[in-house]
Design an enzyme around this catalytic site. Structure first.
Site, PDB file in Angstrom:
ATOM      1  CG  ASN A 158      10.779  62.677  99.988  1.00 34.15           C
ATOM      2  OD1 ASN A 158      11.447  63.545  99.458  1.00 34.15           O
ATOM      3  ND2 ASN A 158       9.497  62.546  99.731  1.00 34.15           N
ATOM      4  CB  CYS A 212       8.021  54.278  99.676  1.00 32.96           C
ATOM      5  SG  CYS A 212       9.443  53.207  99.396  1.00 32.96           S
ATOM      6  NE  ARG A 213       5.651  55.205 104.423  1.00 32.48           N
ATOM      7  CZ  ARG A 213       5.854  55.196 105.731  1.00 32.48           C
ATOM      8  NH1 ARG A 213       4.858  54.888 106.552  1.00 32.48           N
ATOM      9  NH2 ARG A 213       7.039  55.496 106.232  1.00 32.48           N
ATOM     10  CB  SER A 214       6.203  61.447 101.351  1.00 31.95           C
ATOM     11  OG  SER A 214       7.567  61.189 101.164  1.00 31.95           O
ATOM     12  CG  ASP A 233       8.462  52.275 104.944  1.00 31.69           C
ATOM     13  OD1 ASP A 233       8.375  52.120 103.706  1.00 31.69           O
ATOM     14  OD2 ASP A 233       9.442  52.806 105.503  1.00 31.69           O
TER      15      ASP A 233
END
Length: 166
Positions: A18, A20-22, A132
């Site tokens: 929680n 980077c991407r989300s 990721d």
């Protein structure tokens, strides 16, 4: 339960930690929802399957990439998924197969959330994973943000169709 509560659509974006991407997905999707005029009907949040970064802000590279897209995610903080999320959210959308497997193991039998991959909503991308970028370079964050944008656009289209059928 009032009418607004009944019609509210809640989306939770999930990645490993929680940071980077989300959080990028949460920020980019919120911007799209606001620009579409549906911000009173659709809410977004993000979390991780692991508790590695609870309370931490997003990775500086994610913040920078979001800023380049005119989205500010600096106020977001890492959190881990909770059991109650499976009933609070309508959609729990993750970034890769490992996240999906972890979520499916955690999901209660009676959870209301539809659990799946974000990219399943992007055109011609069913089953595609968003890798990721944490251990990669800054370019990886741009590529990931492009994928997230495509998934979020498709999700918003889907929700508008779903909304029209209410």
């Amino acid at each position: 339960m009032d009418d607004k509560e009944f019609r509210l659509i809640r989306v939770l974006f999930v990645c490993l930690g929680n940071i980077c991407r989300s959080p990028m997905a949460e920020g980019l999707f919120r911007q799209m929802v606001q620009q579409s005029g549906h911000d009173a009907r659709i809410e977004a949040d993000s979390c991780g399957v692991g508790d590695y970064h609870v309370g931490e802000p997003p990775d500086p590279r994610a913040i920078r990439e979001a800023r380049q897209r005119e989205v500010d995610i600096t106020d977001l903080r890492g959190r881990v998924i909770r059991q109650e999320d499976f009933n609070h959210f309508n959609y729990i959308l993750c970034m890769d197969a490992d996240n999906l497997s972890a979520l499916q193991e955690m999901a209660p039998d009676n959870g209301r959330a539809q659990v799946g991959l974000l990219m399943d909503f992007a055109d011609d991308s069913t089953g595609v994973e968003i890798g990721d970028p944490y251990f990669g370079n800054t370019d990886n964050f741009g590529n990931v943000a492009d994928q997230i944008t495509a998934g979020c656009r498709g999700l918003l289209r889907h929700l508008r169709l779903e909304e029209a059928s209410d």
